[in-house]
Design a protein around this motif. Sequence first.
Motif, PDB file in Angstrom:
ATOM      1  N   LEU A 136       0.843  -1.193   0.000  1.00 48.50           N
ATOM      2  CA  LEU A 136       0.000   0.000   0.000  1.00 48.50           C
ATOM      3  C   LEU A 136       0.882   1.248   0.000  1.00 48.50           C
ATOM      4  O   LEU A 136       1.965   1.243   0.587  1.00 48.50           O
ATOM      5  N   PRO A 137       0.425   2.333  -0.598  1.00 48.28           N
ATOM      6  CA  PRO A 137       1.168   3.593  -0.484  1.00 48.28           C
ATOM      7  C   PRO A 137       0.976   4.191   0.895  1.00 48.28           C
ATOM      8  O   PRO A 137      -0.030   3.938   1.573  1.00 48.28           O
ATOM      9  N   LEU A 138       1.935   4.967   1.336  1.00 50.11           N
ATOM     10  CA  LEU A 138       1.762   5.691   2.588  1.00 50.11           C
ATOM     11  C   LEU A 138       0.654   6.722   2.450  1.00 50.11           C
ATOM     12  O   LEU A 138       0.393   7.249   1.365  1.00 50.11           O
ATOM     13  N   SER A 139       0.004   7.014   3.570  1.00 54.11           N
ATOM     14  CA  SER A 139      -1.064   8.012   3.582  1.00 54.11           C
ATOM     15  C   SER A 139      -0.492   9.415   3.400  1.00 54.11           C
ATOM     16  O   SER A 139       0.723   9.641   3.559  1.00 54.11           O
ATOM     17  N   ASP A 140      -1.366  10.364   3.095  1.00 52.90           N
ATOM     18  CA  ASP A 140      -0.937  11.761   2.987  1.00 52.90           C
ATOM     19  C   ASP A 140      -0.346  12.241   4.309  1.00 52.90           C
ATOM     20  O   ASP A 140       0.634  12.992   4.316  1.00 52.90           O
ATOM     21  N   ALA A 141      -0.938  11.809   5.425  1.00 52.07           N
ATOM     22  CA  ALA A 141      -0.424  12.226   6.734  1.00 52.07           C
ATOM     23  C   ALA A 141       0.987  11.707   6.967  1.00 52.07           C
ATOM     24  O   ALA A 141       1.852  12.422   7.487  1.00 52.07           O
ATOM     25  N   ALA A 142       1.236  10.464   6.568  1.00 51.69           N
ATOM     26  CA  ALA A 142       2.570   9.890   6.740  1.00 51.69           C
ATOM     27  C   ALA A 142       3.582  10.599   5.853  1.00 51.69           C
ATOM     28  O   ALA A 142       4.710  10.892   6.281  1.00 51.69           O
ATOM     29  N   ARG A 143       3.205  10.897   4.628  1.00 50.79           N
ATOM     30  CA  ARG A 143       4.127  11.592   3.730  1.00 50.79           C
ATOM     31  C   ARG A 143       4.404  13.016   4.213  1.00 50.79           C
ATOM     32  O   ARG A 143       5.512  13.531   4.036  1.00 50.79           O
ATOM     33  N   ALA A 144       3.414  13.629   4.839  1.00 48.84           N
ATOM     34  CA  ALA A 144       3.639  14.966   5.402  1.00 48.84           C
ATOM     35  C   ALA A 144       4.669  14.896   6.536  1.00 48.84           C
ATOM     36  O   ALA A 144       5.500  15.799   6.684  1.00 48.84           O
ATOM     37  N   LEU A 145       4.634  13.831   7.320  1.00 52.05           N
ATOM     38  CA  LEU A 145       5.637  13.675   8.374  1.00 52.05           C
ATOM     39  C   LEU A 145       7.026  13.517   7.772  1.00 52.05           C
ATOM     40  O   LEU A 145       7.998  14.098   8.275  1.00 52.05           O
TER      41      LEU A 145
END
Length: 232
Positions: A136-145
């Motif tokens: 799965l791709p990382l979530s937007d929240a994870a990529r923001a981190l």
Amino acid sequence: MATDAAPLLLLTRPQADSERFAAMLPEWPAVISPILRIEPVAHDADLRAAEGLVFTSSHAVGFAGPGRGRLALCVGGRTGAIARQAGFDVREGNGFAESLLPLIKASPVPLIHPHGRHLAKVLPVPGVVVYDQIALPLSDAARALLAGDAPLVLPLFSPRSARLLAAEARQARAPIWTVAISAAALAAWDADSAGHAVAARPDAKAMAAAIRLLPVAEHNARRRVEQRNAPD
């Protein structure tokens, strides 16, 4: 780059596994973004009729039917606990697949190894794929981190998840501290890191302990003391 921001946990195991691990580290702010999803795979093996089974992951237990006192050789404590709940007669290894080898050799009954499509260790028993681990791709929240300033602690629970996460993290701005469940998982990480550690044992408790020993963990330890001493 900010140095006083609270370090964060980025947890990427399947949702239930990540929630259980987050509960072991209540002082750590955590973001959950599963990078794998478990999906059943159709197969012809009649696992309900197997006299003995080898489980290298708790995810496989539910595909084997009720235990009915059948022998189950389990890689470690968590998998063993799930198999006992299902009614199996459990023998446990020490968390490493290699520890199952003497148990397999001593087994009084034929064994089948139900496992995921992506297998870290091939064992000397017939195997059958019963589930897949879909990336799965990382979530937007994870990529923001990853794009932010706060240090991240990234637990690596398998070589495959380490490879998938490294691909996501190569352009990260945040300082990343990796904590691996095994040397093999750490070796699969091929992105930059601010520091790393390997758990003393291949289980969740040892992973949590290794995280608490990281130099970056001082901030959260101090925060926990402050909260405990704060007036009501």
